[in-house]
Design a protein around this motif. Structure first.
Motif, short mmCIF file in Angstrom:
data_model
loop_
_atom_site.label_atom_id
_atom_site.label_comp_id
_atom_site.label_asym_id
_atom_site.label_seq_id
_atom_site.Cartn_x
_atom_site.Cartn_y
_atom_site.Cartn_z
N LEU A 25 0.73 -1.23 -0.13
CA LEU A 25 0.01 0.02 0.02
C LEU A 25 0.87 1.12 -0.15
N ALA A 26 1.76 1.19 0.64
CA ALA A 26 2.76 2.33 0.84
C ALA A 26 3.38 2.55 -0.47
N VAL A 27 4.08 1.49 -1.12
CA VAL A 27 4.74 1.66 -2.50
C VAL A 27 3.47 2.34 -3.37
N ASP A 28 2.49 1.84 -3.38
CA ASP A 28 1.42 2.19 -4.61
C ASP A 28 0.74 3.62 -4.21
N ALA A 29 0.97 3.99 -2.76
CA ALA A 29 0.46 5.52 -2.46
C ALA A 29 1.48 6.48 -2.42
N GLY A 30 2.69 6.11 -2.60
CA GLY A 30 3.93 6.88 -2.31
C GLY A 30 4.19 7.37 -1.03
N VAL A 31 4.24 6.69 -0.08
CA VAL A 31 4.46 6.98 1.35
C VAL A 31 5.06 5.76 2.07
N ASP A 32 5.84 6.17 3.11
CA ASP A 32 6.55 5.38 3.71
C ASP A 32 5.76 4.26 4.55
N ARG A 33 6.20 2.80 4.58
CA ARG A 33 5.40 1.75 5.19
C ARG A 33 5.39 2.21 6.58
N SER A 34 6.52 2.52 7.43
CA SER A 34 6.16 2.81 8.89
C SER A 34 4.93 4.11 8.67
N TYR A 35 4.93 4.67 8.04
CA TYR A 35 4.09 5.74 7.96
C TYR A 35 2.32 5.21 8.09
N VAL A 36 2.10 4.19 7.04
CA VAL A 36 1.16 3.44 6.93
C VAL A 36 0.68 2.94 8.49
N GLY A 37 1.91 2.35 8.85
CA GLY A 37 1.50 1.61 10.14
C GLY A 37 1.26 2.42 11.50
N ARG A 38 1.90 3.69 11.34
CA ARG A 38 1.61 4.91 12.56
C ARG A 38 0.08 5.33 12.26
N ILE A 39 -0.19 5.42 10.98
CA ILE A 39 -1.78 5.78 10.68
C ILE A 39 -2.73 4.57 11.26
N GLU A 40 -2.27 3.31 10.90
CA GLU A 40 -3.47 2.46 11.33
C GLU A 40 -3.21 2.36 12.75
N ARG A 41 -2.26 2.81 13.58
CA ARG A 41 -2.20 2.55 14.96
C ARG A 41 -2.79 3.96 15.52
#
Length: 86
Positions: A25-41
């Protein structure tokens, strides 16, 4: 429910429904993977632009990120750990 918690709930729900990893998801959206995790938390408060990019990567309307869960709805599950079998 606070807006950050609502976005966290829906991002995980939509991501798991699409069976896509945080990394993909991070790659497809152009954001960092850890950022996606922090959003989900619920730790990060993403911009509208970021929500739009995540929604685009998930092929949903950005309004889906703010959908209020039904009364008694269980929290979104997680994907199975490890590599997927082909």
């Amino acid at each position: 429910m606070k807006a950050t918690a609502l976005v966290a709930w829906n991002l995980r729900r939509l991501r798991v429904k699409c069976a896509i990893s945080q990394e993909a998801l991070a790659v497809d959206a152009g954001v960092d993977r850890s950022y996606v995790g922090r959003i989900e938390r619920g730790v990060e408060n993403p911009t509208v632009e970021t929500l739009d990019r995540l929604a685009g990567a998930l092929d949903v309307a950005v309004s889906e990120m703010l959908t209020v869960p039904k009364q008694g709805e269980k929290p979104p599950s997680t994907l199975r750990k490890g590599r997927k079998k082909k």
